[in-house]
Design a protein around this motif. Structure first.
Motif, mmCIF file in Angstrom:
data_model
loop_
_atom_site.group_PDB
_atom_site.id
_atom_site.type_symbol
_atom_site.label_atom_id
_atom_site.label_comp_id
_atom_site.label_asym_id
_atom_site.label_seq_id
_atom_site.Cartn_x
_atom_site.Cartn_y
_atom_site.Cartn_z
ATOM 1 N N ALA A 1 0.847 -1.187 0.000
ATOM 2 C CA ALA A 1 0.000 0.000 0.000
ATOM 3 C C ALA A 1 0.885 1.239 0.000
ATOM 4 C CB ALA A 1 -0.892 -0.002 1.230
ATOM 5 N N GLY A 2 0.486 2.234 -0.758
ATOM 6 C CA GLY A 2 1.284 3.449 -0.808
ATOM 7 C C GLY A 2 2.374 3.437 -1.846
ATOM 8 N N LEU A 3 2.467 2.370 -2.574
ATOM 9 C CA LEU A 3 3.420 2.305 -3.663
ATOM 10 C C LEU A 3 3.153 3.481 -4.605
ATOM 11 C CD1 LEU A 3 5.444 -0.091 -4.608
ATOM 12 C CD2 LEU A 3 3.771 -0.417 -6.404
ATOM 13 N N ARG A 4 4.211 4.176 -4.948
ATOM 14 C CA ARG A 4 4.002 5.381 -5.764
ATOM 15 C C ARG A 4 4.148 5.061 -7.246
ATOM 16 N NH1 ARG A 4 8.567 8.436 -2.870
ATOM 17 N NH2 ARG A 4 9.439 6.436 -3.473
ATOM 18 N N LEU B 1 -2.566 -5.458 -11.759
ATOM 19 C CA LEU B 1 -2.031 -4.266 -11.109
ATOM 20 C C LEU B 1 -1.759 -4.506 -9.628
ATOM 21 C CD1 LEU B 1 -4.188 -1.520 -12.807
ATOM 22 C CD2 LEU B 1 -1.836 -2.156 -13.289
ATOM 23 N N ARG B 2 -2.559 -5.339 -9.064
ATOM 24 C CA ARG B 2 -2.355 -5.648 -7.652
ATOM 25 C C ARG B 2 -0.966 -6.210 -7.415
ATOM 26 N NH1 ARG B 2 -7.063 -5.189 -4.906
ATOM 27 N NH2 ARG B 2 -8.820 -6.000 -6.068
ATOM 28 N N ASN B 3 -0.472 -6.788 -8.436
ATOM 29 C CA ASN B 3 0.775 -7.533 -8.299
ATOM 30 C C ASN B 3 2.034 -6.749 -8.674
ATOM 31 O OD1 ASN B 3 1.424 -9.927 -7.304
ATOM 32 N ND2 ASN B 3 1.060 -11.121 -9.153
ATOM 33 N N ILE B 4 1.851 -5.548 -9.137
ATOM 34 C CA ILE B 4 3.034 -4.857 -9.676
ATOM 35 C C ILE B 4 4.068 -4.499 -8.621
ATOM 36 C CG2 ILE B 4 1.834 -3.907 -11.667
ATOM 37 C CD1 ILE B 4 1.786 -1.233 -10.119
ATOM 38 N N TRP B 5 3.671 -4.474 -7.398
ATOM 39 C CA TRP B 5 4.641 -4.133 -6.346
ATOM 40 C C TRP B 5 5.821 -5.088 -6.363
ATOM 41 C CZ3 TRP B 5 5.721 -8.049 -3.052
ATOM 42 C CH2 TRP B 5 4.770 -9.065 -2.947
ATOM 43 N N GLN B 6 5.583 -6.273 -6.903
ATOM 44 C CA GLN B 6 6.680 -7.251 -6.907
ATOM 45 C C GLN B 6 7.913 -6.735 -7.649
ATOM 46 O OE1 GLN B 6 6.228 -10.658 -9.611
ATOM 47 N NE2 GLN B 6 4.289 -9.713 -10.217
ATOM 48 N N ASP C 1 16.530 4.626 -13.061
ATOM 49 C CA ASP C 1 16.676 3.264 -12.599
ATOM 50 C C ASP C 1 15.416 2.764 -11.907
ATOM 51 O OD1 ASP C 1 17.931 0.897 -12.270
ATOM 52 O OD2 ASP C 1 18.957 1.464 -10.429
ATOM 53 N N LEU C 2 14.289 3.070 -12.481
ATOM 54 C CA LEU C 2 13.025 2.602 -11.908
ATOM 55 C C LEU C 2 12.471 1.455 -12.752
ATOM 56 C CD1 LEU C 2 11.037 5.903 -11.222
ATOM 57 C CD2 LEU C 2 12.016 4.361 -9.533
ATOM 58 N N PRO C 3 11.739 0.572 -12.102
ATOM 59 C CA PRO C 3 11.075 -0.460 -12.905
ATOM 60 C C PRO C 3 9.976 0.164 -13.764
ATOM 61 C CG PRO C 3 10.485 -0.675 -10.574
ATOM 62 C CD PRO C 3 11.534 0.390 -10.664
ATOM 63 N N VAL C 4 9.891 -0.277 -14.979
ATOM 64 C CA VAL C 4 8.884 0.256 -15.895
ATOM 65 C C VAL C 4 8.053 -0.888 -16.460
ATOM 66 C CG1 VAL C 4 8.484 1.540 -18.011
ATOM 67 C CG2 VAL C 4 10.420 2.133 -16.563
#
Lengths: 539, 152
Positions: free
Chosen positions: A15-18, A125-130, A89-92
């Motif tokens: 939660a709060g992932l930007r 989308l729920r899973n993108i935090w991985q 250097d961010l995941p895209v």
């Protein structure tokens, strides 16, 4: 790391992932925003890629992950992806309504950590935090492993490199593991000096990057090296490793641009040499390891070769070459565990015995001595590689030897005698030099990767000590992981002529001497060498 | 019409969209996203879709008047339009998009024209039906059939 582990910022991670969402389609933007909010993510939306880039630049540390559409009018999504990978250097995550394999592949090649097809579902989308989490894990691992090199993007950057690295997760993990093993072995001796530089990461602002690019252009892409860039940039707090790492990324970036055009070719496994190839050092590293194998196989012939070679050794430069060698040896000396290396490498070449392996070394040296007059170019490339060897292990050394040999052979006409060797060499030359060839490989990539990676890790650790070019190395490492071995591995038609590129000659001496620290005398006597070698491997 | 009957009517109307292949499950996704924070979410999205996509339709129309046809450009526009249509689950429209792009790739200008006419027709039909649906839902007020809450 500027950016704390997500969970430290917010206990309820993810939660709060930007999340920054970029799509020129307002309808999708609205839907995605809603979906992501339902996932308890913090969402920023953006209808233009340029705006997105500006947002990201303004708030370097303001986002954890980017989701971007592929087709946007103002800027191609792939381009945005490049920038984000290079600068932030961010995941895209890429998304598109188009699921054509070639498109997806392109996304992955450009470093997308995922490629979602529209209509996008909540569960995806729920899973993108991985992706964010994975990246953090790698970063932490790097630190723990006291591998401070920014350059080792292999793991940390999994996503960035994914274009190469993604499919090779297996190897990736292996490499990490290997690295750890090494760490364990060397921790006691090595750790101290490395720890200092490893921790801080550099944020490459636009300005900084522009300085960097300017320096690169000034130096010339072929001759560029971290040290030179660093000097030109004149930014006091920047370290050579920082530059090396960035250079690596930059090279990847350029090569990807290039690659786009011949995507298909590359995929077939046969690739036209592009920027990567041009990068002598990088290719070199890889190849050298590869060559080693081949050399080993060819060992039976070696003894003769040596003799011949030695006979010719009148050149003064020999000494230097030897010296560099020694140097590397010295560094490695006690700490290196050759056995480990040997295992990886040698396993592949069934016939080899340790002794034989040494022989290649001998050859190398011969090659060195001979090189000066005829094979300047080779050396040049070599030089770039140099860092590695000096830093490194038996492996690389051997590899070098191989190279040398190969180089030598053309001149000496020794090639005929070692068909096998020449092959191996050829690859090397080829790669290091120009995009000359077409490839065929007989290599066994898997085993290879392992050994190579190991090698790299090792090298990187030690690299700090040396002045050589890190970047190439890293790049190579990345390449390894990727599918691109193919390109490097076996190109049949090698033209030695290409190798002799005058431009490189100039460089040789410098590198050479840089590395030469040794007090080792270069005995021309083959026996001595062999002893030497043996010593190495016996450890 | 009595309220219950209205709800039933609306329910059947919605059902027919799926039965006739006008909409796919993406539309249900949108309905699921609708909540107290965005009580009119589905309608808002559909409105947004029609507002934005009309621009693309115009672009395509203009491109189709060119001679010779720029199939690359047409394909790009249609890709965009298809992406948009996917967002609300406009199934039939999407199918026309796919067809259109195939003609683009084949360099079949005639096919493109024909498909585009068909596409616009489907696009308009869906628009009319959805507008009607939203309007009636609003009148009927909240119900268990995922209809809109009463607005006024």
């Amino acid at each position: 790391m500027e950016n704390g582990f997500p969970s430290t910022r917010n206990d309820s991670f993810p939660a709060g992932l930007r999340v920054l969402v970029v799509d020129d389609d307002p309808t999708w933007l609205k839907i995605l925003e809603k979906m992501l909010k339902k996932c308890s993510y913090e969402v920023t939306t953006c209808g233009l890629a340029r705006d997105a880039l500006n947002l990201l630049r303004e708030r370097k540390d303001g986002y954890d992950i980017v989701i971007s559409d592929v087709n946007m009018p103002d800027m191609d999504g792939f381009k945005l992806l490049e920038h984000v990978g290079l600068e932030m250097d961010l995941p895209v995550i890429m998304m598109s309504v188009d699921g054509e394999t070639s498109r997806v592949m392109k996304g992955v090649q450009h470093g997308a950590c995922d490629y979602l097809l529209k209509p996008i579902r909540m569960k995806e989308l729920r899973n993108i935090w991985q992706h964010v989490f994975r990246k953090k894990i790698h970063e932490i691992r790097d630190i723990e492993g006291h591998e401070s090199f920014e350059g080792i993007q292999i793991s940390r950057n999994g996503s960035d490199l994914s274009d190469d690295g993604h499919m090779f997760c297996g190897e990736d993990m292996t490499s990490i593991k290997k690295r750890k093993d090494f760490d364990n072995k060397y921790d006691e001796k090595d750790l101290g000096d490395h720890s200092s530089s490893k921790k801080h990461r550099v944020v490459w602002s636009v300005d900084l990057h522009q300085k960097f690019v300017k320096a690169v252009n000034q130096i010339g892409f072929d001759k560029v090296g971290p040290k030179k860039i660093l000097d030109l940039m004149n930014v006091p707090w920047l370290t050579r490793e920082n530059v090396a790492s960035h250079l690596q990324k930059y090279r990847l970036y350029l090569s990807r641009l290039q690659k786009e055009s011949d995507l298909k070719a590359s995929f077939g496994g046969i690739k036209h040499p592009d920027m990567h190839l041009k990068d002598p050092a990088g290719s070199f590293g890889l190849q050298s390891s590869i060559n080693t194998n081949q050399n080993d196989v060819a060992n039976e012939h070696m003894p003769d070769t040596k003799k011949t070679l030695n006979a010719d050794n009148p050149d003064p430069q020999e000494t230097s070459s030897h010296m560099s060698f020694d140097h590397s040896f010295a560094t490695l000396g006690s700490e290196v565990n050759y056995e480990a290396f040997d295992c990886h490498i040698w396993n592949e070449a069934p016939k080899i015995e340790l002794k034989r392996e040494h022989k290649p070394l001998l050859q190398l040296e011969d090659g060195f001595s001979q090189l000066p007059p005829c094979a300047p170019e080779h050396h040049v490339k070599t030089d770039k590689l140099h860092p590695v060897p000096s830093v490194t292990s038996g492996l690389s050394l051997t590899a070098r030897d191989g190279n040398r040999v190969s180089h030598v052979s053309p001149k000496k006409c020794a090639i005929e005698s070692f068909p096998i060797q020449s092959k191996g060499h050829m690859v090397v030359n080829h790669q290091s030099y120009e995009p000359v060839s077409t490839a065929i490989s007989s290599m066994k990539p898997q085993g290879f990767n392992l050994s190579c990676l190991t090698d790299f890790d090792y090298c990187q650790r030690n690299l700090k000590a040396s002045d050589s070019t890190l970047a190439p190395f890293n790049e190579t490492a990345c390449l390894l992981q990727g599918d691109f071995h193919n390109k490097y591995f076996g190109l049949p038609n090698i033209e030695f002529t290409d190798c002799n590129d005058p431009s490189f000659i100039a460089e040789i001496p410098v590198h050479w001497y840089d590395t030469l620290t040794s007090d080792y005398e270069c005995p021309l006597d083959p026996t001595e060498y062999s002893i030497f070698d043996q010593g190495l491997f016996i450890a | 019409m009595e309220r219950n009957q209205m709800h039933k009517h609306i329910f059947l109307m919605r059902q027919s969209f799926f039965d006739q292949g006008l909409l796919d499950e993406q539309f249900i996704q949108l309905e699921e996203l609708q909540d107290d924070a965005n009580p009119n979410f589905v309608e808002e999205v559909v409105t947004l879709y029609y507002r934005d996509s009309s621009r693309i339709i115009l672009n395509i129309e203009q491109s189709l008047e060119r001679n010779p046809l720029d199939f690359n450009k047409l394909d790009n526009y249609m890709h965009q339009f298809k992406g948009s249509s996917t967002s609300i689950g406009a199934k039939k429209v999407k199918a026309e998009c796919t067809q259109f792009r195939e003609y683009c790739r084949a360099g079949n200008g005639e096919g493109c024209m024909r498909t585009f006419q068909q596409l616009k027709k489907e696009y308009a039909i869906l628009k009319r039906k959805l507008e009607n649906y939203f309007q009636q839902s609003r009148q009927a007020g909240p119900s268990e059939t995922a209809c809109r809450p009463r607005m006024n």
